[in-house]
Each structure stands twice: as C-alpha cells, then as structure tokens.
Design a protein around this motif. Structure first.
Motif, PDB file in Angstrom:
ATOM      1  N   UNK A 263      31.166  -8.576  -5.090  1.00 20.92           N
ATOM      2  CA  UNK A 263      29.844  -8.544  -5.589  1.00 20.92           C
ATOM      3  C   UNK A 263      29.342  -9.449  -6.408  1.00 20.92           C
ATOM      4  N   UNK A 264      30.296 -10.371  -6.461  1.00 24.35           N
ATOM      5  CA  UNK A 264      30.039 -11.600  -7.702  1.00 24.35           C
ATOM      6  C   UNK A 264      29.261 -12.930  -7.310  1.00 24.35           C
ATOM      7  N   UNK A 265      28.050 -12.869  -7.704  1.00 23.96           N
ATOM      8  CA  UNK A 265      27.181 -14.114  -7.138  1.00 23.96           C
ATOM      9  C   UNK A 265      27.586 -15.439  -8.060  1.00 23.96           C
ATOM     10  N   UNK A 276      22.776 -24.784  -6.055  1.00 25.78           N
ATOM     11  CA  UNK A 276      23.594 -24.237  -5.178  1.00 25.78           C
ATOM     12  C   UNK A 276      23.984 -22.846  -5.286  1.00 25.78           C
ATOM     13  N   UNK A 277      23.803 -22.081  -4.551  1.00 29.95           N
ATOM     14  CA  UNK A 277      23.973 -20.848  -4.654  1.00 29.95           C
ATOM     15  C   UNK A 277      24.915 -20.026  -3.810  1.00 29.95           C
ATOM     16  N   UNK A 278      25.903 -19.487  -4.377  1.00 28.95           N
ATOM     17  CA  UNK A 278      26.882 -18.920  -3.139  1.00 28.95           C
ATOM     18  C   UNK A 278      27.740 -17.714  -3.942  1.00 28.95           C
ATOM     19  N   UNK A 279      28.476 -16.811  -3.045  1.00 29.98           N
ATOM     20  CA  UNK A 279      29.129 -15.908  -3.538  1.00 29.98           C
ATOM     21  C   UNK A 279      30.361 -16.659  -4.177  1.00 29.98           C
ATOM     22  N   UNK A 280      31.056 -15.810  -5.078  1.00 29.81           N
ATOM     23  CA  UNK A 280      32.340 -16.599  -5.595  1.00 29.81           C
ATOM     24  C   UNK A 280      33.534 -16.488  -4.604  1.00 29.81           C
ATOM     25  N   UNK A 281      33.566 -15.588  -3.699  1.00 29.58           N
ATOM     26  CA  UNK A 281      34.698 -15.247  -2.948  1.00 29.58           C
ATOM     27  C   UNK A 281      34.671 -16.294  -1.859  1.00 29.58           C
TER      28      UNK A 281
END
Ligand code: IPM
Ligand code: MG
Length: 357
Positions: A263-265, A276-281
């Motif tokens: 769930x964490x962006x 830079x945009x990425x999920x933390x997983x």
C-alpha cells in the motif's frame, strides 16, 4: 498539458504493477485533457540480462530528459550472486544519485476500511494513522566507501562507511520541516546519537534548521526506541526524518500500519521538479506475472507524481479518492484480504480504480 514520463517496470512484479499505474494515468489524461507520454526503459535485473549493466547509460539519459520517472521494482534471486556493483539494486541507487533525488517521502496512511488488515490493535489505531517518513536518499552508509581487505591477523574483513555532511543534513531537514508545516507540525528526528558521530552531527544540524520553523515541534529519538514506539504508540508521530539506512528500515515497519507493504507509495525528490516515483516494496519474484500483486502502492506513487512534480493536485486527489472508494467497496488483493472481502487480482484492482476516477 503535456508530460514526458520515463517508465521502468523492472523485475518481478514490477511490470504487473507499473502497467496498472500507467492505465490510471492514461485515464486521468483523458479526463483532464493532459498528454502523458510514456517511454519505457530498462533497469535492474532485466537490464543486466539485456545489456550487462544494471543501469544502462540510455536509461539515465531518458530519465534525465523526462519530466518524471515511474518505477516498479528491481531485483530477484537470479541476480543475487552477482558482485555488489553489478547487482540490480545498484540501478536504483545509481538512478537516485544521478538524478540528485535526496529526499524520499514515504507516507504511511491507514485507510479506515483496512483496519482489519493492520496488525495493530484497534485501541492503538484509534481513528486512523497518518505518518510520513522522510528518508535521506543519496548519502549515508548506502553511498559511503565500502570494501574488503585482509587485516593484520590475516583475516578477511569488510567495511562500509557512514558519512553525512552538513549541507546534506540541512537540505533533508528543510524538506521534512516544509512537509510538517503543511501537516500536524511535528517532526521526530531519528538517529543513533548515543553511538554514532554522524548521528551527533545530524542531531545538531536538524536542531539548527528547526529554528527557522518555530511553529513546528521537534523531538529526537534513537532508532531502536523509534522502532519500538512505531508499534507501541504510532499516533505520536507526524513526520519522521531520518538517514538513508534507518529510513529504509523504519519505512518498511511503518508500511505495516497501512495494512500491507503493498500500500505504501514513495516520491524521491531533489532540487528540481523531476522526481522518481515508486512503491516502497520489492519485486516479489514469487508472485511475478501471476496477477496477484497489489498495484495500489504504485498507483498512489503515480498520484504523488501528479502532485509533487506536475502540480496537478486535483488529479492526484481523484486517484487517491478512487483508491479509497474501491477499498470501501470491499475489493482486496491477496495481501490485504480479510474475511468477507472480495478478492481480486492486479488487473481487476487497476480496472476498478480506473472506473472510479
Ligand atoms: C527501498 C528498497 C531499496 C533501498 C533497495 C531495493 C535498494 O529497499 O526502496 O526501500 O534500500 O533503498
Ligand atoms: Mg527498503
């Protein structure tokens, strides 16, 4: 308006989730008459396979020339035995530093409808949780000198060094205070100043920067205590500012208050608008290509891109509200599934969010 976005699906579930985030952006483009142009580039394990390098020059150039970068995930067991500087993760670190993205913003928000997916007790959760971890991203032990050598006793040893300069601490502190001012005006700086000299400097400088923000309350916690407090009493936190490694660890921990790491962006920002945009997983290779991954962290990362890099606040809100609506209608991917909910795959979750934009 027109925006050029470099996309890096990467490895494992990366392509699955990035596809859904692109669909959401396309839908927003239609609705608001923006042109989002996507250029896909290679980084990570797939880049190693194709070019021998985790971060090809072409990828760096395309990212530099773009208005922002959307990334899925990199890494996997296939590349785990490569030497450190040839590993897929090197691509991520290289990209962050090449683009000067020193501020990593990781908001951990527990949606009301996901209370059951959160492992914390209802009395700890209360009416919800909303924390932002601001992680320093281009310094510290992840970027210090490292190596191996034979010591005086003839034994092999390995070392990593942790360095922070005053300007590096100043700029990340400012980012954190600027965010806190728009929220609940509380910054908790996390360090290990009882042991590490770099942490003592960190504490000094954060305290100094705080003087320019008299309306924001600042406190300091040692990282071991902070890790405990996040579970014991997460409500005490508003903005957490910390170093690269502590932020890496604490943001995974904080993600669990959102119900799932899926769930964490995150947004990684520097001095100009390109982010830079990425999920933390990570790349979750065990479920790659099986339509099982939760695309929400990546979709919320795309929303952050609209807000932080393109100043499209309304469009960002529309995406976030669509996510809230879909969760409120009881749709869940496997990672956030609980009894009585409707389980859907990556694609269905993406489609549902698109429909609710
Ligand atoms: C993250 C990840 C990365 C990091 C890895 C994959 C290099 O864990 O974004 O948190 O440590 O920064
Ligand atoms: Mg991490």
């Amino acid at each position: 308006m027109e925006f050029n976005i470099a996309t890096i699906p990467g490895d494992g579930i990366g392509p699955d989730i990035v596809e859904q985030a692109i669909n959401v952006l396309k839908q927003i483009g239609k609705k608001y008459k923006h042109n989002f142009n996507f250029t896909e580039v290679l980084a990570g394990g797939c880049a190693i396979d194709a070019t021998g390098e985790p971060l090809p020059m072409q990828t760096i150039r395309t990212c530099q020339d773009s208005d922002s970068v959307l990334l899925g995930a990199v890494g996997g067991p296939k590349w785990d035995n490569l030497p450190g500087d040839k590993r897929p993760e090197k691509a991520l670190l290289g990209l962050r530093s090449q683009l000067g993205l020193y501020a990593n913003i990781r908001p951990a928000i527990l949606h009301k409808s996901l209370k059951d997916a959160c492992p914390l007790k209802p009395e700890i959760i209360g009416d919800g949780l909303d924390i932002v971890v601001v992680r320093e991203l281009t310094g510290g032990i992840y970027f210090g000198k490292r190596g191996r050598m034979i010591n005086n006793q003839g034994n092999e040893e390995a070392f990593d060094t942790l360095t922070y300069s005053i300007p590096e601490i100043e700029r990340i502190a400012k980012s954190a205070f600027d965010i806190a001012i728009k929220r609940n005006k509380k910054v908790t700086s996390v360090d290990k100043a009882n042991i590490l000299e770099s942490s003592r400097l960190w504490r000094e400088i954060v305290t100094e920067v705080a003087k320019d923000y008299p309306e924001v309350a600042l406190n300091h916690l040692y990282v071991d205590n902070a890790a405990m407090q996040l579970i014991l009493n997460p409500k005490q936190f508003d903005v957490i500012i910390t170093s690269n490694m502590f932020g890496d660890i604490l943001s995974d921990e904080a993600s669990m208050i959102t119900g799932s790491i899926g769930m964490l962006p995150s947004a990684s920002l520097g001095n100009d608008k390109t982010g830079l945009y990425e999920p933390i997983h990570g790349s979750a290779p065990d479920i790659a290509g099986q339509n099982k991954a939760n695309p929400i962290a990546t979709i919320l990362s795309a929303a952050m891109m609209l807000r932080y890099s393109f100043t499209l606040e309304e469009e960002a809100n529309v995406i976030e509200n669509a996510v809230t609506k879909v969760l409120g209608s009881n749709y869940r991917t496997g990672d956030i599934m609980s009894s009585g909910m409707k389980e859907v795959g990556t694609k269905e979750m993406g489609e549902l969010i698109c429909k609710n934009l």
